[in-house]
Design a protein around this motif. Structure first.
Motif, short mmCIF file in Angstrom:
data_model
loop_
_atom_site.label_atom_id
_atom_site.label_comp_id
_atom_site.label_asym_id
_atom_site.label_seq_id
_atom_site.Cartn_x
_atom_site.Cartn_y
_atom_site.Cartn_z
N ASN A 1 0.83 -1.21 0.00
CA ASN A 1 0.00 0.00 0.00
C ASN A 1 0.86 1.26 0.00
OD1 ASN A 1 0.98 -0.10 2.57
ND2 ASN A 1 -0.98 0.11 3.61
N SER B 1 3.90 7.12 -2.96
CA SER B 1 3.81 6.45 -4.26
C SER B 1 4.93 6.87 -5.21
CB SER B 1 2.44 6.69 -4.88
OG SER B 1 2.03 7.99 -4.66
N PRO C 1 -2.10 0.18 -7.83
CA PRO C 1 -2.40 -0.27 -6.46
C PRO C 1 -3.41 -1.41 -6.44
CG PRO C 1 -2.38 2.12 -6.55
CD PRO C 1 -2.25 1.64 -7.97
N THR D 1 -4.85 1.20 -0.13
CA THR D 1 -4.06 1.34 -1.35
C THR D 1 -3.22 2.60 -1.30
OG1 THR D 1 -5.79 2.60 -2.48
CG2 THR D 1 -5.81 0.21 -2.77
#
Lengths: 535, 337
Positions: free
Chosen positions: A45, A207, A222, B83
């Motif tokens: 994640n 990210s 993801p 996520t």
């Protein structure tokens, strides 16, 4: 229906290609040889190990994309497989270091560069370590475990020299600098993407990895996949054999097994123990099982309230567990038994088999002695996420406890709620596991048995004698005194039994026979750097 | 027509408002504690409280609700902790995957179901009718995830005809440039035959697994409706006038029998969107169903709320579309606001 003749032919051709002689290797197969396809159940994640709620798969992304100052060496385990060596620290971004009693000075590699081409400097190291001890949560906790607590401890000497000052002499400090947490981040790039509310660029780095590691993240969808490509400029170690790693999320365990057996996927962790047992017997795949260091699965009891506050009841439970049955019917042999050992600790290691074995006669006698001849009602809880193993184990335990008068109701707790229940410390009886990254018995005991009452001391166990032994061993530098302390607290843990040891879990991995170079790591994630594929 | 649509949309607003309130409350009534979960395994009580404050979960419920409404008005559905991405982004990225799968499954179910139903109605109690009954019963009895596992076992594991159940594309293809989000459409638009074939191969099994489940109601309703129509006067008249059998069945009977079938299709579609969750899990399909389930398992509120909102919105649109379709099929139907 789209399964037509063409698809079938394609499949047949792919099959033929794998059988083809070395002289005839189609171009696709050549690319395939440098590409690894990994399938797993859970998705990362984050790519930032310092991030709030970064999960275990995220550690894997971070491990391969970032470098640390040092890494651990390698040794062979008893089964002849590659195993990281916690006694041997080796250079990664630091090419050498000078360890003094109260500090360590690192010389950084001069040719090391981040993925965007910026040279790695001591300022980057300082910024990254400052971040780890400041942002709170897991990274700060893990740094603290090695007595790395304050930003003043991290000193930039010059561009390529970096010093860590110790606040106390702690044998865990050096190994703690080689665990996944103290990654070196491209501070200039991260700062450019920081905001006033977010000075450590937590949002951006989640990210957008900014590392200097052997692999670079090429794509991240993801929940679906992460794709890595080799960083050909990597300076901190030998060039990895793999050019590309594709990591796909396949939630169904059965499908992961099918993908491996059909040869479509190269490697997978997390299959149920039964699948590993069957795959091992079929021999079509390479299976590597490694006992997880410093880890133990156990039956815990609340020692503060209820019937388990009486040590005689706890000892009765320890003698009533159907150990062999759990190993056979729940674990399918995929674990190291931690029962049936000698009455006293055989060595100064952990975990080691406890002296308990199933003996219902004696268990009943102990129950009677505790004034519980008629037994009592209780609940046995486990995390629903571990149901494949915990459910059959819990059923077997409930059945045996029933024979000594303890009537057990089974309580399955959904994963989202499990930690919360553990934090409350009110569960009377529960199945759980715990493992420490750093392989020292005192490290395990400090978290699991010390009266500081960390979340891992799930039984709320407190004993001043235990604390004294643990505290002594933690900073003891004399080998004999250290080992005596370890034997002392292990013995005490067996006498007081706040938790009944059952087995040491194994880390199982299944891969194609063509995969070489797999190495076990204490963080239990995959290191892409050492892996290779033969045609 | 536009006025009708606008009025229908306005009428749906109270429904959507209800959906917002209910999802907000339901998410908080769940037994998990997201703060404890995301604080990680090593968390102390203080760390959990820190996280709780960071997530805004320490505020009173009505305050949380107002904050939620404010974000919603800005089109901000929050950030998924599982996520690590904004929920809106996740849902927009995943919705086409679910929609493509559901539509294809429905197409399969409708083609097979209507054909079977019509054929069965033409010869009631013939062997085809009985076969249709068996297929329909089996399809309903087997849950979609079971059919899915079975299909994978037979066509992938045993026969090796189907590709690996790895999601929308095999591991070595990359997605076509984004236009509609439907890989089958996008790859054609990009003129990329290879990706189209890969996407088609990947979607075949999950679409069939999903479709098999829906064949039964469609076939049964078509059969019943066709039987009624075939027995009516205007069909007898058409036959008496010597029209070809094909003309009688397809142009007159089927068109008139289609109205209840369309209603069923609408119901089946909404139902398939739900059944999707399991099929998505089995085939590692990156849709919104599996997204919501994963979020639910860790009490990640934002994606769950976003998912229910999206579904509510879809249902409203779907109902509208079906009402409008009625008018196309049968001009006698009035669409009331």
């Amino acid at each position: 229906m789209r399964i037509d003749r063409r698809t079938a032919l394609k499949g047949a051709m792919a099959g033929a290609a794998t059988l083809a002689a070395p002289g005839f290797i189609p171009a696709a197969a050549q690319g395939r040889r440098e590409t690894l396809l990994v399938v797993s159940e859970n998705a990362p994640n984050s790519t930032d190990i310092h991030g709030v709620g970064a999960n275990r798969p995220a550690y894997e992304a971070s491990w391969n994309v970032y470098d640390r100052l040092m890494t651990f060496g390698v040794k062979k385990d008893e089964r002849g497989n590659d195993h990281y060596d916690y006694e041997k620290l080796e250079p990664e971004l630091a090419e050498e270091w000078d360890l003094r009693p109260m500090s360590v000075t690192f010389k950084l590699r001069r040719n090391a560069r981040f993925h965007d081409g910026t040279p790695v400097t001591a300022q980057d190291v300082k910024w990254s370590f400052d971040r780890a001890v400041t942002v709170g949560g897991f990274p700060t906790f893990q740094m603290g475990a090695g007595s790395l607590e304050r930003r003043e401890q991290f000193v930039v000497v010059d561009d390529h020299t970096f010093r860590v000052d110790f606040i106390r002499r702690d044998k865990l400090t050096m190994p703690d600098l080689a665990v996944p947490v103290p990654v070196i981040i491209n501070s200039a790039l991260a700062r450019r993407n920081a905001t006033e509310q977010d000075p450590w660029a937590m949002n951006w780095l989640r990210s957008n990895p900014a590392g200097s590691g052997a692999f670079r993240m090429e794509r991240w969808v993801p929940g679906q996949e992460m794709v890595f490509v080799r960083n050909d400029q990597w300076a901190s170690g030998p060039r990895p054999a793999l050019a590309r790693v594709i990591w796909r999320i396949v939630p169904q365990a059965g499908n992961r097994r099918a993908l491996l057996e059909r040869g479509d996927a190269d490697l997978s962790f997390d299959l149920p123990p039964k699948d590993f047992q069957e795959l091992q017997q079929s021999r079509r795949l390479k299976i590597v099982s490694t006992p997880v260091e410093n880890a133990l699965n156990y039956l815990g009891m609340n020692v503060v309230r209820g019937p388990f506050a009486d040590v005689r009841v706890r000892r009765a439970v320890a003698l009533a567990l159907p150990y062999e049955r759990i190993m056979e019917q729940a674990m399918f042999g995929q674990g190291t038994p931690m029962f049936g050992g000698p009455a006293e600790p055989a060595s100064a290691t952990w975990p080691q088999p406890a002296p308990f074995a199933t003996n219902l006669e004696r268990a009943r006698a102990l129950m009677a002695e505790a004034g519980q001849a008629n037994g009592f009602d209780t609940t046995l809880s486990f995390d629903l996420g571990t149901a494949t193993v915990s459910e059959p184990a819990a059923l077997a335990i409930a059945e045996n406890l029933g024979r000594i008068g303890i009537r057990v109701t089974i309580n399955k707790i959904p994963g989202a709620n499990w930690r919360n229940e553990l934090l409350k410390k009110e569960l009377p009886l529960f199945l759980n596991g715990f493992g420490g990254w750093l392989n020292f018995p005192d490290y395990f005991f400090y978290w699991a048995y010390h009266s500081q009452d960390a979340i891992f001391n799930t039984s709320s166990y407190k004993n001043p004698a235990m604390d004294a032994l643990i505290d002594r061993s933690r900073f003891e530098e004399d080998r004999a005194a250290y080992e005596a302390a370890i034997r002392g607290f292990v013995m005490l843990a067996w006498q007081d039994v706040p938790r009944v040891p059952i087995f040491q879990p194994w880390l199982n991995v299944a891969m194609q026979n063509s995969i070489n170079g797999y190495r076990y790591w204490f963080h239990r994630q995959l290191d892409y750097r050492t892996l290779s594929k033969t045609a | 027509m536009l006025a009708v649509m606008a009025r229908r949309m306005a009428a749906a607003l109270p429904t959507l408002a209800g959906v917002v309130v209910v999802t907000f409350l339901l998410a908080r009534a769940l037994p998990g504690d997201p703060a404890a979960y995301f604080a990680g395994p090593a968390a102390t009580r203080e760390a959990v409280e820190q996280i709780r404050a960071a997530l805004g979960l320490d505020r009173p419920l009505h305050e949380q609700f107002l904050l939620y409404l404010r974000d919603l008005a800005r089109g901000d559905l929050g950030v998924s902790i599982t996520t690590g991405q904004p929920v809106l982004h996740d849902i927009l990225a995943r919705l086409p995957a679910s929609a493509e799968l559901t539509l294809l499954g429905l197409l399969f179910a409708a083609t097979v179901g209507i054909t079977l139903g019509v054929l069965a109605a033409l010869k009631p109690n013939g062997w085809l009718d009985n076969a249709c009954r068996v297929v329909a019963t089996l399809g309903v009895c087997l849950p979609a995830f079971f059919t899915g596992l079975l299909l994978i076992y037979v066509f992938y594991y045993l026969l090796g005809w189907a590709p690996a159940p790895l999601g929308r594309l095999d591991a070595f293809s990359s997605p076509p440039p984004y236009v509609t989000g439907f890989f089958l459409v996008d790859s054609l638009l990009a003129g990329d035959a290879e990706t189209f074939v890969s996407a088609a191969q990947q979607i075949a099994l999950p679409a069939i697994a999903l479709g098999i489940f829906a064949v039964a109601p469609i076939a049964r309703i078509t059969r019943g409706s066709m039987l009624a129509v075939m027995g009516s006067d205007f069909i007898r008249a058409a036959r008496a006038h010597g029209l070809s059998r094909r003309k009688v069945v397809v142009a007159y009977a089927l068109r008139n029998a289609l109205l209840p079938v369309v209603t069923t299709l609408g119901m089946v579609f909404s139902f398939l969107l739900g059944a999707n969750v399991l099929v998505e899990k089995v085939f590692a399909w990156p849709g919104i169903g599996s997204y919501a389930v994963e979020a639910l398992l860790v009490s990640d509120y934002a994606p769950v709320q976003g998912f229910v909102m999206t579904m509510g919105f879809l249902y409203v649109l779907l109902n509208l579309a079906i009402d409008l379709l009625y008018r196309v099929i049968d001009p006698r139907v009035e669409v009331a606001a």
